[in-house]
Design an enzyme around this catalytic site. Structure first.
Site, short mmCIF file in Angstrom:
data_model
loop_
_atom_site.label_atom_id
_atom_site.label_comp_id
_atom_site.label_asym_id
_atom_site.label_seq_id
_atom_site.Cartn_x
_atom_site.Cartn_y
_atom_site.Cartn_z
N ASP A 40 2.43 -6.81 -24.26
CA ASP A 40 1.87 -7.12 -22.94
C ASP A 40 1.06 -8.42 -22.94
O ASP A 40 1.20 -9.25 -22.04
CB ASP A 40 1.00 -5.96 -22.46
CG ASP A 40 1.77 -4.65 -22.47
OD1 ASP A 40 3.01 -4.71 -22.46
OD2 ASP A 40 1.14 -3.58 -22.49
N SER B 295 1.47 -3.29 -16.62
CA SER B 295 0.50 -3.97 -17.46
C SER B 295 -0.67 -4.59 -16.70
O SER B 295 -1.09 -5.70 -17.00
CB SER B 295 1.25 -5.06 -18.23
OG SER B 295 0.82 -5.09 -19.50
N SER B 296 -1.18 -3.84 -15.74
CA SER B 296 -2.33 -4.36 -14.99
C SER B 296 -3.52 -4.56 -15.93
O SER B 296 -4.27 -5.54 -15.82
CB SER B 296 -2.72 -3.39 -13.86
OG SER B 296 -3.04 -2.13 -14.39
N LYS C 39 -2.78 4.60 -19.09
CA LYS C 39 -2.87 4.79 -20.54
C LYS C 39 -4.29 5.06 -21.00
O LYS C 39 -4.50 5.57 -22.09
CB LYS C 39 -2.29 3.59 -21.27
CG LYS C 39 -0.78 3.69 -21.40
CD LYS C 39 -0.25 2.79 -22.48
CE LYS C 39 -0.13 1.37 -22.00
NZ LYS C 39 -1.10 0.43 -22.46
N GLU D 113 11.96 -0.69 -25.21
CA GLU D 113 10.79 0.14 -24.90
C GLU D 113 10.32 0.89 -26.14
O GLU D 113 11.14 1.50 -26.85
CB GLU D 113 11.17 1.12 -23.78
CG GLU D 113 10.13 1.28 -22.73
CD GLU D 113 9.76 -0.03 -22.02
OE1 GLU D 113 8.78 -0.68 -22.47
OE2 GLU D 113 10.42 -0.40 -21.05
N HIS D 114 9.03 0.82 -26.39
CA HIS D 114 8.42 1.47 -27.56
C HIS D 114 8.99 0.92 -28.87
O HIS D 114 9.08 1.63 -29.86
CB HIS D 114 8.57 2.99 -27.49
CG HIS D 114 7.77 3.59 -26.36
ND1 HIS D 114 6.44 3.93 -26.50
CD2 HIS D 114 8.09 3.85 -25.08
CE1 HIS D 114 6.00 4.41 -25.34
NE2 HIS D 114 6.97 4.36 -24.46
N ARG E 277 3.60 -7.71 -16.11
CA ARG E 277 4.96 -7.93 -16.63
C ARG E 277 5.87 -6.75 -16.30
O ARG E 277 5.43 -5.64 -16.00
CB ARG E 277 4.93 -8.14 -18.14
CG ARG E 277 4.33 -6.97 -18.94
CD ARG E 277 5.37 -6.13 -19.64
NE ARG E 277 4.80 -4.94 -20.25
CZ ARG E 277 4.74 -3.77 -19.65
NH1 ARG E 277 5.19 -3.61 -18.42
NH2 ARG E 277 4.23 -2.71 -20.26
N ASP F 209 7.86 -2.40 -29.80
CA ASP F 209 6.94 -3.43 -30.29
C ASP F 209 6.07 -2.95 -31.45
O ASP F 209 5.98 -3.61 -32.48
CB ASP F 209 6.09 -4.05 -29.15
CG ASP F 209 5.28 -3.08 -28.33
OD1 ASP F 209 5.38 -1.85 -28.55
OD2 ASP F 209 4.51 -3.55 -27.46
N GLY G 238 2.70 0.97 -15.07
CA GLY G 238 3.55 0.51 -16.18
C GLY G 238 3.87 -0.97 -16.09
O GLY G 238 4.78 -1.46 -16.75
C1 GLA Z 1 2.82 -0.01 -23.25
C2 GLA Z 1 2.21 -0.76 -24.43
C3 GLA Z 1 3.21 -1.75 -25.00
C4 GLA Z 1 4.55 -1.06 -25.30
C5 GLA Z 1 5.03 -0.26 -24.08
C6 GLA Z 1 6.27 0.54 -24.36
O1 GLA Z 1 3.01 -0.87 -22.18
O2 GLA Z 1 1.06 -1.44 -24.03
O3 GLA Z 1 2.68 -2.36 -26.13
O4 GLA Z 1 4.44 -0.26 -26.43
O5 GLA Z 1 4.02 0.62 -23.62
O6 GLA Z 1 7.33 -0.30 -24.63
#
Ligand code: GLA
Length: 491
Positions: free
Chosen positions: A214, A168-169, A258, A73-74, A67, A76, A166
């Protein structure tokens, strides 16, 4: 289940599964996608799969997209909305059910060696960073909702979401394995519950306190429509997106994994927000005159903007030690350490030497939540200029208040704006990874060539000395995308 030989034929455009496959590809990737490319990609995964599991006769296909988060951002994990879209880049799993509890995985990329494990009551994780953990997270989560014993599968995994970018792999891998395992075991979970289940599942295997964005977008997206997602409870709202606009994704090529170095920095932001809640709970008593049961910053979304800014203003400007936070919040240090600093995997966050930067984090989160609502209205009005402005504001807030940008992301964002983007910002957790730019389709190619020349051929080799572009192809580093469909299976 599909007959492997027939599937191979359908991928060449012949045989009885041709239409079925065509429909699956169209609903996954949308009308604009290059389906010939997708067929060739699936054919190479099938060849790898049959090579690893030569006796395999019948199989199913599962896929789940990565995605791009457009804005929010930050927010959720703070109970405020996000606005992501699913992209064409995805993880595909070709799977064949087993009668026992074994999961055997091969990957088309040799960066990811084969993994095998048994589904037990409590599946022990590999060390952090091992790709097999994402499959274990999916299996463990499904185990919680399966009434009998979950059976395993032989599977071949293929992904083209750039890792550590960033996009979401990792969640796309978790979701793809989960939909395959659910199909294998004939388990139905409502997509909203599935998203929540997998979100929790992944966090416990990676040690990151992620929010729910994600998995939700990977499971629930439809082609052409970014999703506004609200949390606690999870709710999605499709936002039709004008067909003649795209997002250009530019990878800064600074890895932001991450499961690695970024974990601590990410978790620290989550904890700073929790501490913000503890302080505001106390401050609101005086500022607003009522005692509220505040669990997340999102609980403040209904307070008037004026009261909210006076609450933020009453937070101390300076970074605070845990002791200072505890004193101001009127809570014993030991209690606040045991609650707010506690991570999902049982560890406790180490207090940063420079203190917790609470005021600026709270300011980012609360203003960002408002920007998401404004962005949805702007898109719905077709006002892409205002949407672009909000993207720019979001980046500034991420960079200055939340401190998740990097010099490379700032440089990219700046270049994209100069080269015709209506707005540009970092996407995802930050600390590296990608920037995105909103462009009219007619401007996308020019923007991409200019950024290739300025960032990948000039800035990066000059500033970083080595040029990582030699290990990743330009097509993986910079590409245009439109909103695609969410996870699906074909059997
Ligand atoms: C990562 C986390 C998400 C979200 C973003 C920041 O992708 O997996 O849940 O917190 O960072 O928006």
């Amino acid at each position: 289940m599909l007959d492997a030989k027939e599937l191979a034929k359908a991928l060449q455009g012949a045989g009885k599964f041709t239409d079925l496959l065509e429909q699956f590809l169209l609903s996954s990737y949308g009308e604009c996608a290059d389906l010939r490319y997708q067929r060739a990609r699936y054919a190479s995964a099938l060849a790898r799969c049959l090579n690893a599991f030569p006796d395999l006769k019948k199989l199913g296909i599962g896929r789940a997209p990565g995605r791009v988060n457009l804005i929010g951002e930050h927010t959720d994990y703070n109970g405020l909305p996000v606005l992501p879209m699913a992209i064409e880049r995805d993880t595909v799993v070709l799977f064949s059910p087993r009668k026992d509890r074994r999961v055997n995985l091969v990957n088309t990329s040799f960066y990811f060696p084969p993994r095998s494990f048994d589904i037990s009551r409590r599946i022990r994780p590999y060390a952090y960073g091992n790709w097999g953990n994402y499959a274990k997270a999916a299996a463990q989560a499904l185990q919680e909702v399966s009434h009998g014993q979950l059976c395993g599968m032989d599977a071949c995994v293929m992904g083209d979401v750039p890792v550590g970018s960033g996009l979401s792999s990792s969640s796309s891998l978790v979701v793809a394995i989960a939909v395959a395992l659910a199909a294998t075991n004939d388990i139905y979970v409502h997509p909203v519950d599935f998203a929540e289940l997998l979100g929790r599942g992944e966090s416990s295997y990676t040690g990151t306190e992620d929010g729910g964005m994600d998995h939700a977008v990977s499971l629930l997206a439809s082609p052409g429509k970014p999703l506004k997602i609200d949390f606690f409870p999870l709710n999605v709202y499709e936002v039709p997106f004008p067909q003649d606009y795209s997002f250009v994704v530019c990878n800064s090529l600074i890895a932001a994994e991450k499961s690695g170095a970024v974990r601590n920095a990410y978790n620290r932001r989550v904890i700073e927000c929790r501490l913000g809640v503890a302080l505001l709970r106390e401050i609101l008593k005086d500022v607003i005159g009522t005692e509220r049961d505040l669990t997340y910053l999102g609980g403040l979304r209904h307070i008037s903007p004026r009261k909210l800014s006076s609450a933020i203003d009453s937070l101390p400007d300076a970074a605070l030690s845990l002791r200072q936070v505890a004193k101001l919040a009127g809570i014993p240090v030991s209690r606040i350490r045991g609650s707010a600093l506690r991570l999902g995997n049982g560890e406790t966050l180490t207090e940063p030497r420079e203190g917790f930067k609470i005021k600026q984090r709270v300011r980012h989160v609360l203003t960002e939540g408002r920007r998401v609502e404004q962005a949805v209205s702007a898109i719905e009005r077709g006002d892409m200029k205002s949407f672009g402005r909000l993207l720019n504001e979001s980046h500034e807030s991420c960079a200055t208040d939340y401190e998740v940008s990097t010099p490379e992301l700032d440089a990219l964002v700046e270049m994209c704006r100069e080269e015709g983007a209506l707005g540009a910002r970092l996407t995802g957790a930050g600390f590296g990874g990608c920037a995105i730019s909103l462009v009219h389709d007619r401007d996308a190619a020019d923007l991409m060539s200019a950024v290739i020349a300025r960032y990948y051929h000039d800035y990066l080799p000059r500033e970083r000395k080595e040029s990582p572009i030699s290990i990743i192809s330009l097509e993986d580093a910079i590409f245009a995308c439109k909103p695609c469909g969410g996870a699906a299976t074909l059997m």
